[in-house]
Design a protein around this motif. Sequence first.
Motif, mmCIF file in Angstrom:
data_model
loop_
_atom_site.group_PDB
_atom_site.id
_atom_site.type_symbol
_atom_site.label_atom_id
_atom_site.label_comp_id
_atom_site.label_asym_id
_atom_site.label_seq_id
_atom_site.Cartn_x
_atom_site.Cartn_y
_atom_site.Cartn_z
ATOM 1 N N UNK A 388 0.833 -1.190 0.000
ATOM 2 C CA UNK A 388 0.000 0.000 0.000
ATOM 3 C C UNK A 388 0.877 1.252 0.000
ATOM 4 N N UNK A 389 1.893 1.280 0.871
ATOM 5 C CA UNK A 389 2.786 2.444 0.920
ATOM 6 C C UNK A 389 3.530 2.609 -0.402
ATOM 7 N N UNK A 392 1.050 3.484 -3.409
ATOM 8 C CA UNK A 392 0.416 4.804 -3.288
ATOM 9 C C UNK A 392 1.439 5.916 -3.512
ATOM 10 N N UNK A 396 0.192 8.988 -7.754
ATOM 11 C CA UNK A 396 -0.033 10.382 -8.144
ATOM 12 C C UNK A 396 1.126 10.958 -8.945
ATOM 13 N N UNK B 75 -2.324 4.197 11.892
ATOM 14 C CA UNK B 75 -2.025 4.067 10.488
ATOM 15 C C UNK B 75 -2.017 5.474 9.939
ATOM 16 N N UNK B 77 -0.923 8.056 6.498
ATOM 17 C CA UNK B 77 -0.325 8.366 5.206
ATOM 18 C C UNK B 77 -0.901 9.707 4.763
ATOM 19 N N UNK B 649 6.111 12.502 -14.753
ATOM 20 C CA UNK B 649 5.387 13.756 -14.657
ATOM 21 C C UNK B 649 6.391 14.883 -14.625
#
Lengths: 475, 650
Positions: A388-389, A392, A396, B75, B77, B649
Amino acid sequence: MDLSLLTIEIATVLLAIGVLVIGLLIPREQRFGLGYLVTIGLAIILFVSFGYYGINATAFEGMYYVDDFSIFFKQLILVAAVLVTLAATLYVKKMGTNYGEFFVMTVFAALGMMVLSSAGEFITLYLGLETMTISFYILTGFKKNDSKSAEAGIKYLILGAMSSGILLYGLSLVYGMTGTTVISEVAVKLAEMGSLSPAMVVGMVFLVAGFGFKISAVPFQMWSPDVYEGAPTPVTAFLAVGSKAAAFAALIRVFMIAFPDYSLQWKMLFAALAALTIIIGNLVAIPQTNIKRMLAYSSIAQAGYIMTGVIAANAAGVRGVAFYGMLYVFATIGAFTVVMNFSANTGSDEIRDYAGLARRSPLLAAVLTVCLLSMAGIPPLAGFAGKFYLFSSIVDQGYLWLVIIGLLMSMASVYYYLSVAKVMYMADPVDDSPIVVPAGAKAVLLITMIVTVFLGVYPQPLSVLANLAANSLFF
Amino acid sequence: MIDFALHNAWLIPLLPAIAFLLIFLVFRPLPKVSAFIGITAIFLSFVLAVHVGIGVIQAGDQFVEHPLKQVVTWFEMSGLKIEMGVQIDPTSAMMLFMVSLVALMVNIYSLGYMHGDQAFSRFYAFLALFAMSMLGLVIAPNLLQMFVFWELVGLCSYLLIGFWWHKYSAREAAKKAFITTRTGDFGLLLGILLLQINFGTLDLMTLGEMIPNFQEYTNLSVGGLTAIAAILFLGPIGKSGQFPLHVWLPDAMEGPTPVSALIHAATMVVAGVYLVGRSLILFQTVPGAMAFVAFMGGFTALFAATIAITQTEMKKILAYSTVSQLGYMMLALGAGSLTGGMFHLFTHAFFKSLMFLGAGSVLHAMNNDADIWKYGGLKKKMPITYWTFLIGCLAIAGIFPFAGFFSKDEILLVVKEASHGAQFAGLYTLLFWMATITAALTAFYMFRMFFICFHGEPRDKSFHPHEAPFSMAFPLVVLSIFSIFGGFIGAPWVEHGFGYYVRLGEYHHPSVDWAIIIVSTILALGSIFLAYWIYGKKAVSHEALAQKFAPLYKISFNKYYIDEIYLWLIHNVLDGLGRALWWFDITVVDGIINGIGNAAKILGSILRRVQTGKLQHYALVLFAGVVILVLIMSFADTSSASLSLLGGVR
């Protein structure tokens, strides 16, 4: 110069030499006990290393970093070394010879990895790399009477020498163009030069290839299945986690500190390699029948996932790499400890022989299942949080396509991971005899399983450390 | 000690959790030790909860606005931070006290009730797991933690309803409960996600500050926020057995009676009410959602009460009564009164678990034969059960000075006040009358059951009822004390009573509305007398009455045929849909998946051949790889246009 910055490395060297000497003094048949000495010594060093967070200094005029990033990776290496040496005792005893040297070489390999993760300069980096690699050449071929082990040792030596050559060539090209071997100065010189000369491009590619070999990225992965299969299993475990993590640490430092202005170029390179690595690693893992080969391909695929964090080229990405690297240590060593103990009892590494393991040893079956499912990224295990880290961090940045490949291939990986679980839980055992697991290995199995579950349920503590590591790299 | 308890409230759920692990992993073969561990753990939790309660009361109303909050980051982020922790304020302290007390009583009661059961240890393990989950839910400082424990209590409920899994009906009831409540939970999760997306936090305190000014923080319209509130409310509808998802609660009585008392009367089923209470600001901000909650509650209250009148099993009657009373609590919340809803939740927990445990005592004496028409004349045989049950009945009927009197009048009062409000005045007036009728019906069906079971002559002579053992009688006595005096803490003459601590907004001293008091008391007494007249004195034949009102009787007896309607829908609509989807799944989805799987396998075996084992091949690939990469990098146009193909990008 403050030598106390190097306490961890100095202590490791002293431990290695001490064990070497003590090994000569005690009777041959008692030398396997040295393993415990090494484990305790490394554990103490690991404990001490916590005091080094937040120092963020350099030694030898910028040639050697003692920052949170390097401390994190040193701890990762120490954790791996502690677990491997603790788990390996019975295996090494069965191997029959040179107990002392086995553990000493393991410590030297760990030392090389530490230097690699701290290197702020090309020569130091290369020294660390060779210390690690040469130790591994010896360890891989350690079972002298086993032709597979000898073959693996030779293959690793020759291919490793080639890759070192490529890496060294790349380093010399960069030095030739910029006139410096200090990583942080390379960026300054490159900025002065303005544009990227063809020689620099070639140098960069050579560096990618050199590091790619160590992390077994496609197309530089050919050596790893053969070496993983042939090497003594504790060595395979240490090779899979330690050398990979240290190479990632060096790679991140070199590319993110030396070439930040040309990140567009190397990101493209890494993105292509990561995609290839993820796809080929997972696909070829499917038809494997030997568990060590299967784990080798799985470890190739894991390297592909970790590369996505490098591609992100920011603190979030590095945090992902650090986090994933650490939990990968536990999952991999847990799985290899199972393999180690299984083969020490039955002499086999074939997946079909794992039939009915759940009945022969519920602990081994449970640990292997948890570790494999964590690698597959199934919640609530640690691998899920790690992926997940990682993913993610690049979503973007426009690498959605890579994330999709990663997710699809993670799904495919569930197939071969669960096939093992299916054999262990569903199939009837051919041989009903229970499997004996010594206390040290049992401790490792329990630790790896508990940590893998714990970090999945509560990732925050490790996440905080990983954040420290990542932020120290980007100030 | 008080300070310790306040700052270490996390121990309260942790102790039962440890008990669960100990029982389940170690002491399962030793039933007595298991029970001892379970009871000790919940007793310690109770002691801590009492000290937390004292600490909160001593602090005055300081904790109302500024709860004591301790969190750890679970948790984190970018853009998402999830915490776990403890929030202590009067509402959660009240719940901690109530839950741990009832759980302790039920644990003690089970010593006698479950005596000799084969899975005695498992029962105590599940009770401990439930206590852990419920206490964790109560102290949750954010909606996500609440949801996690919400699902855990649902799991415990499933495990305990199906505790006697060898019984077909128990298995079916467990599944029904789980599936029905999960249907509502889907909405709850959706609502929680929508809140997270729009407000960026799930913390109750932060949400409480943001939601009243939601237009500053989000692009939501009033309609949008109303929709979120309504979707969120689906969870409480399922969990707290509100119409139309109430169907699982009566069936849940298949579980052992202590479970019904603990989970399906006092604690888990009020989780829905508690959740609405915790997020009441959300509902208050949008009056439409508020009216929706009030209407669902008021309707459920009356609806379930009309069913309870004709049922013939003690536990079924109590179950419908629970549904009805939960509706009452929702109604109070829907009328905007946190105090009213929580106060009734508090008193109801005591008298309803008292009555369930009393019913369990009766069942125990009657060899688990549930039909009340076989009982009768139990008064002489079981005096403790009789008197404590009478206290429960008087409390729920709302007779002064029993606990239910104060809390029920409080609800009627707030609904009446709401009917003088600016919005939905007509609806609230209607709901006020519905609630008043419900109160009368409640008194009637409770005393109907009471007179049938305990008075008159034994109808079936084959039973030899006996009084409950001490372990079962003791909890009855303790709970009946709370059922008598529990209401006083919220009585109008108490200066700083329940409403001073458990409230949302400014403190209003409870007023006395003599009209409501007189009307509700007359109605309750009249209903009790009517029940006595029909079932106690037998002045009118109840069978003749059933005959006379046959259509109404049948509808009520068959619970408005809701179960049948659902079954029909499931058999005809859902099954058909399922079959169609099954076909699609087998042919199309599986076809594609298997195709991909086979392709991957074949591709894997082809790629595998590259690995020849020959060193020279490996070296070739290594160098070829380097050369190809160099070529690509040299010839690739390093302008951003072509690089962006690969996603860079810049």
